[in-house]
Design a protein around this motif. Structure first.
Motif, PDB file in Angstrom:
ATOM      1  N   SER A   2       0.895  -1.222  -0.048  1.00 39.70           N
ATOM      2  CA  SER A   2       0.019  -0.025   0.050  1.00 39.70           C
ATOM      3  C   SER A   2       0.830   1.235   0.137  1.00 39.70           C
ATOM      4  O   SER A   2       1.946   1.464   0.656  1.00 39.70           O
ATOM      5  CB  SER A   2      -1.076   0.135   1.159  1.00 39.70           C
ATOM      6  OG  SER A   2      -1.520   1.222   1.442  1.00 39.70           O
ATOM      7  N   ASP A   3       0.628   2.213  -0.848  1.00 40.45           N
ATOM      8  CA  ASP A   3       1.167   3.353  -1.012  1.00 40.45           C
ATOM      9  C   ASP A   3       0.536   4.442  -0.298  1.00 40.45           C
ATOM     10  O   ASP A   3       0.822   5.882  -0.260  1.00 40.45           O
ATOM     11  CB  ASP A   3       1.535   3.805  -2.439  1.00 40.45           C
ATOM     12  CG  ASP A   3       0.564   3.928  -3.436  1.00 40.45           C
ATOM     13  OD1 ASP A   3      -0.749   3.731  -2.871  1.00 40.45           O
ATOM     14  OD2 ASP A   3       0.680   4.119  -4.371  1.00 40.45           O
ATOM     15  N   SER A   4      -0.450   4.261   0.361  1.00 44.37           N
ATOM     16  CA  SER A   4      -1.287   5.261   0.958  1.00 44.37           C
ATOM     17  C   SER A   4      -0.773   5.778   2.254  1.00 44.37           C
ATOM     18  O   SER A   4      -0.031   5.480   3.114  1.00 44.37           O
ATOM     19  CB  SER A   4      -2.663   4.545   1.638  1.00 44.37           C
ATOM     20  OG  SER A   4      -3.539   5.528   2.374  1.00 44.37           O
ATOM     21  N   LYS A   5      -0.929   7.221   2.243  1.00 49.17           N
ATOM     22  CA  LYS A   5      -0.159   7.945   3.355  1.00 49.17           C
ATOM     23  C   LYS A   5      -1.183   8.142   4.470  1.00 49.17           C
ATOM     24  O   LYS A   5      -1.159   8.969   5.466  1.00 49.17           O
ATOM     25  CB  LYS A   5       0.193   9.404   3.104  1.00 49.17           C
ATOM     26  CG  LYS A   5       1.334   9.488   1.548  1.00 49.17           C
ATOM     27  CD  LYS A   5       1.758  10.678   1.270  1.00 49.17           C
ATOM     28  CE  LYS A   5       3.023  10.639   0.225  1.00 49.17           C
ATOM     29  NZ  LYS A   5       2.763   9.783  -0.804  1.00 49.17           N
ATOM     30  N   PRO A   7      -3.054   6.940   7.795  1.00 48.72           N
ATOM     31  CA  PRO A   7      -2.557   5.818   8.659  1.00 48.72           C
ATOM     32  C   PRO A   7      -3.724   4.954   8.793  1.00 48.72           C
ATOM     33  O   PRO A   7      -3.420   3.752   9.017  1.00 48.72           O
ATOM     34  CB  PRO A   7      -2.412   6.797  10.000  1.00 48.72           C
ATOM     35  CG  PRO A   7      -2.018   8.092   9.495  1.00 48.72           C
ATOM     36  CD  PRO A   7      -2.978   8.337   8.100  1.00 48.72           C
ATOM     37  N   GLN A  10      -3.526   2.540   5.986  1.00 43.76           N
ATOM     38  CA  GLN A  10      -2.433   1.580   6.479  1.00 43.76           C
ATOM     39  C   GLN A  10      -2.573   0.595   7.427  1.00 43.76           C
ATOM     40  O   GLN A  10      -2.149  -0.676   7.000  1.00 43.76           O
ATOM     41  CB  GLN A  10      -1.195   2.297   6.595  1.00 43.76           C
ATOM     42  CG  GLN A  10      -0.612   3.226   5.511  1.00 43.76           C
ATOM     43  CD  GLN A  10       0.645   2.364   4.709  1.00 43.76           C
ATOM     44  OE1 GLN A  10       0.528   1.000   4.902  1.00 43.76           O
ATOM     45  NE2 GLN A  10       1.222   2.871   3.520  1.00 43.76           N
ATOM     46  N   ASN A  11      -3.128   0.884   8.202  1.00 39.22           N
ATOM     47  CA  ASN A  11      -3.494  -0.016   9.252  1.00 39.22           C
ATOM     48  C   ASN A  11      -4.481  -1.283   8.886  1.00 39.22           C
ATOM     49  O   ASN A  11      -4.290  -2.540   9.042  1.00 39.22           O
ATOM     50  CB  ASN A  11      -4.149   0.741  10.512  1.00 39.22           C
ATOM     51  CG  ASN A  11      -4.360  -0.266  11.860  1.00 39.22           C
ATOM     52  OD1 ASN A  11      -3.437  -0.795  12.204  1.00 39.22           O
ATOM     53  ND2 ASN A  11      -5.422  -0.330  12.372  1.00 39.22           N
ATOM     54  N   TRP A  13      -4.951  -2.441   5.763  1.00 35.68           N
ATOM     55  CA  TRP A  13      -4.246  -2.905   4.642  1.00 35.68           C
ATOM     56  C   TRP A  13      -3.105  -3.974   5.411  1.00 35.68           C
ATOM     57  O   TRP A  13      -3.054  -5.064   5.097  1.00 35.68           O
ATOM     58  CB  TRP A  13      -3.219  -1.986   3.973  1.00 35.68           C
ATOM     59  CG  TRP A  13      -2.408  -2.933   3.080  1.00 35.68           C
ATOM     60  CD1 TRP A  13      -2.915  -3.140   1.741  1.00 35.68           C
ATOM     61  CD2 TRP A  13      -1.169  -3.217   3.117  1.00 35.68           C
ATOM     62  NE1 TRP A  13      -1.705  -3.910   1.203  1.00 35.68           N
ATOM     63  CE2 TRP A  13      -0.638  -3.691   1.873  1.00 35.68           C
ATOM     64  CE3 TRP A  13      -0.046  -2.738   4.041  1.00 35.68           C
ATOM     65  CZ2 TRP A  13       0.773  -4.109   1.646  1.00 35.68           C
ATOM     66  CZ3 TRP A  13       1.142  -3.309   3.999  1.00 35.68           C
ATOM     67  CH2 TRP A  13       1.516  -3.979   2.708  1.00 35.68           C
ATOM     68  N   GLN A  14      -2.616  -3.697   6.722  1.00 28.94           N
ATOM     69  CA  GLN A  14      -1.770  -4.430   7.489  1.00 28.94           C
ATOM     70  C   GLN A  14      -2.364  -5.364   8.218  1.00 28.94           C
ATOM     71  O   GLN A  14      -2.161  -6.720   8.163  1.00 28.94           O
ATOM     72  CB  GLN A  14      -0.823  -3.565   8.383  1.00 28.94           C
ATOM     73  CG  GLN A  14       0.425  -4.334   8.950  1.00 28.94           C
ATOM     74  CD  GLN A  14       1.325  -4.381   7.860  1.00 28.94           C
ATOM     75  OE1 GLN A  14       1.707  -3.946   7.264  1.00 28.94           O
ATOM     76  NE2 GLN A  14       1.685  -5.896   7.820  1.00 28.94           N
TER      77      GLN A  14
END
Length: 464
Positions: A2-5, A7, A10-11, A13-14
């Motif tokens: 993921s290239d999203s900035k 947060p 990103q969480n 996706w993780q």
């Protein structure tokens, strides 16, 4: 990756990458790339977490037939939750949506297929078909009739039994299947028939193969033949004309039950609520369906049985014995309410008629891609289509599997705002039935650009 900035993005996706085991995952890339996170939808489009919009060329997974985010569907589901969200249908209890939907399916299904058993999806519907057909023959005292015949490249589900019936060889790698119970005959793929063989001779050969297999196994040992009207996940294979009628005749000859797996083809994908009779002129013994039954809004599948089968299985097998087949969520009232609303929308908006009108245009436009050097075949009907990519159009030789041609095309499409499904060297299209002519034009133009870009990539990487 993921290239999203964002947060939160990103969480999520993780979390997905660390904890969610996805169906049909390519673990050679998943641990690095993770998943595309979808957060919204509208009609024929889906929207990712960053707000990027994509035309959904695969209808979720062959199933979002009425399109996304229908408010009246949401209201129908919510209304049923408020009334009674669940009750067991075991024994002598039922709910209004379960009863009404069963009657509606009996009305829509061909011939005397008047009896409905509910499950949670297509795999369970096919499992149920096997178990009930076995029970049927047991009741008749024909206890040796157990074996199932299906076809290489046929897809029937992912439970142990339905995956055993499935003939897509790559799906069996590393997994066990019931090899003694299930037997496969070859795929009736006209594109791959021997050079110079007529369609008529090819059809004769495939029909004879079914009869030969029944005779080889022994007619007293064969219970059922499973066939998708058009084979879906095996590459959208349309059999030669007359194939289904003739295979049904063979089944009748040897008292083998014919199961038409309409998990994909039912509810409008080919322009009919059910395709078996309207498109292929057969009335099978059993139809299995799911996917488009609720347009994917909630899980639901159904196994629809003929009067002949029901009359046998609906009698007690022994004193005190009951019919011991079913699931906690059989006939789930909220799912059945979604099914009823889905069919109501389809009938009111004449989505089957829409598919018949625009389906020919969709086919015609997709077939215009045949002028591209790696497109070997464009096949299918209406809103169920496939592009087969090859290294050599004349010999039909395939590209090296390491080229990942289907995936490359899908990735190029996604960057341009279109989602298509890669299946090895193929790309499958099964869009919502609400697709407009403008949507079709965008889809085909985007595919052309993406196939051209992929062709250049393959040349640069030494695969062409």
């Amino acid at each position: 990756m993921s290239d999203s900035k964002n947060p939160e993005m990103q969480n999520i996706w993780q979390q997905d990458k660390d904890h969610y085991i996805h169906p049909w995952t390519d673990f050679s890339t998943f641990h690095e790339t993770g998943s595309m996170v979808l957060a919204g939808s509208d009609n024929a489009h889906v929207i990712d977490f960053e707000g990027r919009t994509y035309l959904d060329g695969i209808g979720g997974l062959w199933c979002v037939n009425i399109g996304y985010a229908r408010e009246e569907m949401a209201e129908a589901i919510a209304d049923q939750v408020r009334k009674i969200p669940y009750y067991s249908c075991f024994g002598h209890h039922t709910t209004i949506p379960a009863a009404k939907l069963a009657a509606k399916l009996a009305e829509l299904a061909p011939g005397n297929l008047n009896h409905v058993f509910y499950g949670c999806g297509g795999s369970v519907a096919n499992d149920t078909a096997v178990r009930l057909i076995h029970f049927y023959f047991n009741q008749l005292g024909k206890r040796s009739k157990k074996k199932i015949i299906s076809r290489i490249d046929g897809y029937h589900g992912s439970t142990y039994m339905s995956m055993s019936i499935t003939g897509v060889q790559a799906d069996h790698i590393g997994f066990d299947i019931h090899e003694e119970l299930v037997h496969h005959i070859s795929c009736p793929n006209p594109y791959r028939r021997p050079e110079g063989q007529t369609l008529e001779d090819f059809c004769d050969e495939k029909v004879k193969e079914l009869e030969d297999k029944i005779i080889e196994l022994g007619p007293d040992n064969v219970a059922a033949f499973f066939a998708e009207p058009i084979m879906g996940a095996g590459g959208v294979i349309v059999p030669p004309p007359g194939y289904h009628k003739r295979t049904l005749e063979i089944c009748r000859k040897y008292d083998v039950k014919y199961v038409s797996d309409e998990v994909v083809t039912a509810f409008g994908r080919l322009g009919h609520m059910f395709a078996s009779e309207k498109e292929f002129e057969i009335v099978p013994d059993v139809i299995t369906c799911a996917k488009g039954l609720t347009s994917g809004y909630l899980p639901l599948g159904a196994t629809i049985l003929s009067d002949d089968i029901y009359e046998v299985i609906s009698k007690p097998q022994a004193e005190g014995a009951i019919f011991t087949h079913g699931f906690t969520y059989s006939g789930h009232p909220v799912s059945c309410a979604a099914g009823l609303k889905n069919i109501e929308i389809m009938e009111r908006e004449d989505l089957c008629g829409r598919v018949q009108d625009l389906g020919a245009y969709f086919e015609e436009q997709l077939k215009s891609l045949c002028d591209l050097p790696i497109v070997g075949d464009v096949r299918g009907r209406k809103y169920m289509m496939c592009i087969e990519n090859v290294a050599d159009k004349k010999t039909k030789a395939l590209l090296d599997g390491k080229a990942r041609v289907g995936n490359r095309i899908a990735e190029h499409c996604q960057r341009r705002g279109l989602i298509v499904r890669p299946l090895g060297h193929m790309n499958v299209l099964s869009p919502p039935l609400t697709l407009s002519k403008e949507h079709i034009d965008f889809l085909v133009a985007t595919l052309r650009e993406s196939i051209e870009a992929t062709t250049e990539d393959l040349k640069n990487d030494g695969y062409l």
